[in-house]
Design an enzyme around this catalytic site. Structure first.
Site, PDB file in Angstrom:
ATOM      1  CB  ILE A 138     -19.109  20.701  16.831  1.00  0.00           C
ATOM      2  CG1 ILE A 138     -20.565  20.258  16.396  1.00  0.00           C
ATOM      3  CG2 ILE A 138     -18.407  21.448  15.749  1.00  0.00           C
ATOM      4  CD1 ILE A 138     -21.406  21.390  16.353  1.00  0.00           C
ATOM      5  CB  CYS A 139     -13.461  19.032  17.178  1.00  0.00           C
ATOM      6  SG  CYS A 139     -11.857  19.505  17.527  1.00  0.00           S
ATOM      7  CB  ALA A 140     -15.736  24.452  16.669  1.00  0.00           C
TER       8      ALA A 140
END
Lengths: 151, 416
Positions: A91-93
């Site tokens: 996840i790119c968060a």
């Protein structure tokens, strides 16, 4: 007992006594190293009826250091098709990387990811999905993320 | 699932959810939450505030700030020089810790009372001890009514302490106010002290004995302080301190010029570990009588932790301050606890190998070099070089096998 263990015990106590927010469930927490939680996006969204599983891994510096969080990709679960979620579950968060704060918790991370999914209008993979997935380290915390189109 | 959770929660930890919800006991959960650090979720230990006003345990924020120079709650820029101790909060936490057992018990009684269908109010009036029961109404409605027989045992006049008559009385009686077991000859003194003192041994979590023991501990600590900075191994000898003071004095010459403030210990400065050789870091540890085993990373970690513990201790009120020996113990415990989560120890290698034969076979298989993976594509997101020992090109080939290897290790540690 280490600080991380005590902190996780407290989070578990809260989950057990107060329950989790709607759409979030504790799947398993067999030790203080790895937990699994499920996330559903309720209401009228592109992920209606889909259920995803999140894997949390904690090191002994938690909550000073962020947990490693990714979607489970196995026989039962897949990663949601989302511009910030790679097909291997990473996840790119920003809150999982540079924007992590020690006051955040397992449940608050789940809520953030739930709302990230809820606000998605169009199901698509990140543009660099294939390139990233073929070279990604096993642990998403080892990836140096560039948070581009946030806010 | 439930039993699995219970296993993890076996040890007793206090939490705001110990209290009934807001409908039954308004404000209690919120209050218990308000005197806890949002990082560790424990009661504030040496509470400090940042310029934004948010409060944390000194040790928590001192560990967090090196990672990110912002307030963990509001993300406003922050740094260690902004840390100010919050004396009022420390006092409040201490008072709440003392009051909590009683409040908790009253609150759970209230919850139990609300859970039961309302009973017709009892018409009985026990006038025999009416002046003591200020909260009589609650007591009568409460489902845990003390039978009057038990209450009557309370002697009407203080029995002379140590007299032979009192020996014939039952050892303990139920206090009519706090409903705890109290030695019968002490009941009046107990009531006079607002139910704080003279609780019978083994009675449930009284605040009295705790308060008294903490008082005697405080006395001990004061004695240690007054006897010249600890007994023998307490503080490092002054002469040793001098060398270090040279470093410390930089930029605060004025503050040091007044020796009157000598009693108030100063915070230790940060150390730039990168510019020091391993030997120097070991020396810095030795100055505080700390263990000096391990590689440079371990020494650095230990010294960093020591500075956090030491500086947090300075932020405590003098009465709560720990001695240097206690701090060394804290450091050792913290290291042990981290070690435990870092590695599992293998007592019997042969048995261990046997038990994990399949896992080892899998690892060996996974570690075999794989062919036919072209290393041409450019990595989309760069992986950190140090994590792979700089083998950026190799990571493409062995990436898949690394995955399995690490996964297997995870499985092992979970299984034990």
């Amino acid at each position: 007992m280490s600080v991380s263990t005590r902190r996780l015990q407290k989070e578990l106590t809260d989950i057990k006594r107060d329950g989790t927010p709607v759409g979030i469930e504790l799947l398993s927490a067999e030790d203080f190293a790895t937990w699994y939680l499920s996330v559903e996006v309720l209401g009228n969204t592109v992920y209606e009826g889909e259920k995803f599983a999140l894997k949390f891994r904690f090191d002994n510096q938690y909550p000073i250091s962020a947990p490693a969080v990714q979607f489970v990709v196995d026989d039962h679960y897949t990663a949601p098709v989302h511009p910030h979620v790679y097909s291997n579950g990473h996840i790119c968060a920003s809150i999982l990387g540079s924007e992590w704060s020690p006051v955040l918790s397992v449940v608050s991370v789940c809520v953030t990811i739930q709302s990230m999914l809820a606000s998605c209008k169009k199901k698509e993979r990140p543009p660099d999905n294939d390139r990233y997935v073929s070279h990604a380290p096993e642990n998403p915390k080892k990836t140096r993320w560039d948070f581009h189109d946030d806010k | 699932m439930a039993s699995m959770l219970d296993r993890l929660l076996a040890s007793d930890i206090s939490d705001p959810t110990d209290f009934p919800d807001a409908a039954t006991a308004p404000g209690l959960r919120a209050f218990d939450d308000a005197v806890r650090c949002t990082i560790c979720r424990e009661f504030y230990d040496a509470p400090v505030t940042l310029t934004c006003g948010h409060c944390f345990c000194s040790a928590c924020i001192r560990s967090a700030l090196p990672e990110q120079q912002t307030c963990p709650t509001c993300r406003k820029p922050a740094s260690e020089v902004h840390i100010r101790k919050d004396v009022a909060m420390e006092t409040a936490v201490q008072a709440w810790k003392n009051a909590r057992p009683l409040i908790l018990r009253l609150a759970s009684e209230e919850a139990a009372r609300k859970a039961q269908p309302p009973q017709p109010p009892h018409a009985r009036h026990d006038s025999s001890h009416s002046e003591r029961t200020g909260n009589k109404r609650r007591r009568l409605q409460s489902p845990v009514i003390v039978s009057e027989d038990e209450v009557i045992v309370v002697p009407s006049s203080p029995a002379p302490s140590g007299s032979s008559i009192s020996d014939s009385l039952p050892d303990t009686v139920l206090c009519p106010v706090c409903q705890k077991q109290v030695p019968s000859q002490k009941i009046n003194a107990h009531l006079d002290s607002n139910c704080k003192r003279f609780l019978a041994e083994g009675s449930t979590s009284g605040s009295g004995p705790a308060a008294e023991s903490s008082k005697s501990k405080q006395k001990q600590r004061w004695n240690q302080l007054f006897s010249g900075g600890g007994t023998g191994s307490g503080a490092p000898p002054r002469s040793k301190d001098k060398d270090k003071d040279k470093d410390r004095e930089k930029g605060k010459g004025k503050a040091r010029a007044t020796p009157d403030t000598d009693d108030e210990p100063e915070h230790l400065p940060k150390v730039a570990y990168d510019i020091h050789p391993q030997k120097r870091i070991a020396e810095m540890l030795a100055e505080w009588d700390l263990p000096t085993h391990g590689d440079k990373a371990a020494l650095t970690r230990r010294h960093k932790k020591w500075i956090v513990l030491y500086n947090a201790n300075v932020d405590r009120a003098p009465v709560h301050r720990r001695t240097l020996d206690q701090l060394r113990g804290d450091l050792r415990k913290a290291e042990d606890a981290e070690q435990k989560t870092r590695k599992e120890t293998v007592d019997d290698p042969v048995a261990y190998q046997k038990a994990n034969k399949a896992a080892f076979a899998k690892l060996t298989e996974a570690a075999r070099p794989k062919k036919a993976v072209p290393a041409t594509a450019i990595p989309a997101v760069q992986t950190q070089a140090e994590d792979h020992g700089g083998q950026t090109t190799d990571s493409a080939k062995t990436g898949a096998s690394l995955v399995t290897a690490e996964d297997v290790i995870d499985v092992d540690s979970e299984g034990s």
